[in-house]
Design a protein around this motif. Structure first.
Motif, mmCIF file in Angstrom:
data_model
loop_
_atom_site.group_PDB
_atom_site.id
_atom_site.type_symbol
_atom_site.label_atom_id
_atom_site.label_comp_id
_atom_site.label_asym_id
_atom_site.label_seq_id
_atom_site.Cartn_x
_atom_site.Cartn_y
_atom_site.Cartn_z
ATOM 1 N N PHE A 147 6.618 -4.311 1.119
ATOM 2 C CA PHE A 147 5.400 -3.585 1.504
ATOM 3 C C PHE A 147 5.018 -2.429 0.582
ATOM 4 O O PHE A 147 3.834 -2.085 0.490
ATOM 5 C CB PHE A 147 5.524 -3.084 2.949
ATOM 6 C CG PHE A 147 5.465 -4.182 3.964
ATOM 7 C CD1 PHE A 147 4.250 -4.741 4.329
ATOM 8 C CD2 PHE A 147 6.621 -4.692 4.534
ATOM 9 C CE1 PHE A 147 4.176 -5.773 5.248
ATOM 10 C CE2 PHE A 147 6.567 -5.728 5.452
ATOM 11 C CZ PHE A 147 5.352 -6.272 5.813
ATOM 12 N N SER A 148 5.978 -1.834 -0.110
ATOM 13 C CA SER A 148 5.647 -0.626 -0.885
ATOM 14 C C SER A 148 4.657 -0.851 -2.025
ATOM 15 O O SER A 148 3.922 0.082 -2.376
ATOM 16 C CB SER A 148 6.926 0.030 -1.414
ATOM 17 O OG SER A 148 7.643 -0.830 -2.261
ATOM 18 N N PRO A 149 4.566 -2.061 -2.631
ATOM 19 C CA PRO A 149 3.537 -2.213 -3.667
ATOM 20 C C PRO A 149 2.103 -2.049 -3.157
ATOM 21 O O PRO A 149 1.218 -1.650 -3.918
ATOM 22 C CB PRO A 149 3.777 -3.640 -4.188
ATOM 23 C CG PRO A 149 5.213 -3.907 -3.910
ATOM 24 C CD PRO A 149 5.464 -3.235 -2.586
ATOM 25 N N SER A 153 16.448 -5.854 6.530
ATOM 26 C CA SER A 153 16.944 -4.538 6.129
ATOM 27 C C SER A 153 15.788 -3.627 5.736
ATOM 28 O O SER A 153 14.684 -4.086 5.418
ATOM 29 C CB SER A 153 17.904 -4.668 4.946
ATOM 30 O OG SER A 153 17.192 -5.062 3.781
ATOM 31 N N LYS A 154 16.054 -2.329 5.736
ATOM 32 C CA LYS A 154 15.045 -1.380 5.271
ATOM 33 C C LYS A 154 14.676 -1.656 3.820
ATOM 34 O O LYS A 154 13.506 -1.538 3.432
ATOM 35 C CB LYS A 154 15.566 0.054 5.422
ATOM 36 C CG LYS A 154 15.583 0.563 6.847
ATOM 37 C CD LYS A 154 15.987 2.026 6.901
ATOM 38 C CE LYS A 154 15.955 2.550 8.336
ATOM 39 N NZ LYS A 154 16.328 3.986 8.406
ATOM 40 N N ALA A 201 -2.289 -0.522 -6.673
ATOM 41 C CA ALA A 201 -1.487 -1.630 -6.140
ATOM 42 C C ALA A 201 -1.855 -2.917 -6.844
ATOM 43 O O ALA A 201 -2.490 -3.785 -6.290
ATOM 44 C CB ALA A 201 -1.728 -1.779 -4.641
ATOM 45 N N VAL A 202 -1.485 -3.027 -8.125
ATOM 46 C CA VAL A 202 -1.909 -4.160 -8.911
ATOM 47 C C VAL A 202 -0.793 -5.150 -9.178
ATOM 48 O O VAL A 202 -1.044 -6.283 -9.563
ATOM 49 C CB VAL A 202 -2.530 -3.710 -10.264
ATOM 50 C CG1 VAL A 202 -3.802 -2.957 -10.009
ATOM 51 C CG2 VAL A 202 -1.534 -2.851 -11.042
ATOM 52 N N SER A 203 0.442 -4.755 -9.000
ATOM 53 C CA SER A 203 1.535 -5.683 -9.267
ATOM 54 C C SER A 203 2.748 -5.344 -8.460
ATOM 55 O O SER A 203 2.910 -4.208 -8.005
ATOM 56 C CB SER A 203 1.887 -5.682 -10.749
ATOM 57 O OG SER A 203 2.428 -4.442 -11.125
ATOM 58 N N SER A 204 3.584 -6.323 -8.273
ATOM 59 C CA SER A 204 4.833 -6.131 -7.558
ATOM 60 C C SER A 204 5.891 -5.649 -8.516
ATOM 61 O O SER A 204 5.697 -5.646 -9.733
ATOM 62 C CB SER A 204 5.281 -7.451 -6.936
ATOM 63 O OG SER A 204 5.842 -8.274 -7.936
ATOM 64 N N LYS A 247 -2.434 1.565 4.174
ATOM 65 C CA LYS A 247 -2.941 0.809 3.032
ATOM 66 C C LYS A 247 -3.109 1.707 1.819
ATOM 67 O O LYS A 247 -3.756 2.747 1.884
ATOM 68 C CB LYS A 247 -4.286 0.168 3.398
ATOM 69 C CG LYS A 247 -4.931 -0.610 2.260
ATOM 70 C CD LYS A 247 -6.200 -1.296 2.729
ATOM 71 C CE LYS A 247 -6.907 -1.992 1.582
ATOM 72 N NZ LYS A 247 -8.095 -2.747 2.034
ATOM 73 N N SER A 248 -2.527 1.283 0.707
ATOM 74 C CA SER A 248 -2.604 2.063 -0.526
ATOM 75 C C SER A 248 -3.945 1.872 -1.210
ATOM 76 O O SER A 248 -4.680 0.911 -0.959
ATOM 77 C CB SER A 248 -1.496 1.637 -1.493
ATOM 78 O OG SER A 248 -0.227 1.906 -0.976
#
Length: 210
Positions: free
Chosen positions: A162-164, A154-155, A200-203, A194-195
């Motif tokens: 991937f968003s983190p 699913s989206k 981008a340090v944690s989920s 790529k952020s």
């Protein structure tokens, strides 16, 4: 080994041409000449297409049979691609950090187990340069056969994983072409950048991702 056995024959996704979704990305100019990694490349059609369009391409797959066939195919077509056998969950053992401008994934993410997904995402993030692009093609949850393999995605699942570590440009409806029901399998194409590492340090669940 399972994937070697699969490639002794012709699996449904093993086309003699690139996936239309990736052809469209090339034609739109979203992928430009640069260093490219085809992760889970199979017999190499998408990797060869990238090379023909000016990319310096490496293709990696766990299946030795697939890589052997991909190398022969590239030689026959007079195309230079670096095809190697390797585990996509350990690509940082094989490549430098920030080595690639673009990574493509055709039908790899949707065969991964839940616990492998965040590991895979970190690996892709490590080998992409700052601002590098990741394009992923997977079966969508709109494709019939909810409990069949490969898994339908699913989206919301794509965004969660991937968003983190990536800025998502789009998740669009496309076709995953296959030898079974050609040109009709419903899929998603993810385009992500790529952020910044500092952001981008944690989920969302508090796990360390770096």
């Amino acid at each position: 080994m399972f994937w070697n056995e699969v490639y002794k024959g012709t699996p449904p996704w093993d086309l003699d041409r690139p996936q239309p979704a990736f052809q469209a990305v090339i034609q739109s100019g979203e992928i430009r000449p640069g260093r490219a990694l085809d992760i889970g490349c199979g017999r190499g059609e998408n990797a060869i297409m990238l090379a023909i369009n000016g990319c310096d391409v490496t293709g990696i797959d766990l299946a030795e049979n697939a890589i052997s066939d991909a190398k022969k195919k590239a030689i026959e077509r007079h195309v230079n691609v670096n095809f190697i056998v390797g585990n996509v969950l350990h690509v940082d053992w094989l490549f430098r950090e920030e080595e690639f401008d673009v990574v493509i994934d055709s039908g790899l993410f949707h065969v991964m187990k839940d616990e492998e997904r965040p590991v895979f995402t970190r690996q892709v993030h490590k080998v992409l340069r700052e601002g590098g692009k990741y394009f992923m093609l997977c079966f969508s949850d709109k494709e019939p056969g909810e409990y069949e393999l490969p898994r339908r995605v699913s989206k919301a699942e794509i965004e969660l994983i991937f968003s983190p570590l990536f800025d998502i440009t789009y998740i669009k409806d496309v076709i995953f072409d296959s030898l079974l029901n050609p040109s009709h399998r419903k899929a998603y194409l993810l385009s992500a950048t790529k952020s910044d590492l500092n952001s981008a340090v944690s989920s969302p669940h508090g796990e360390c991702l770096l």
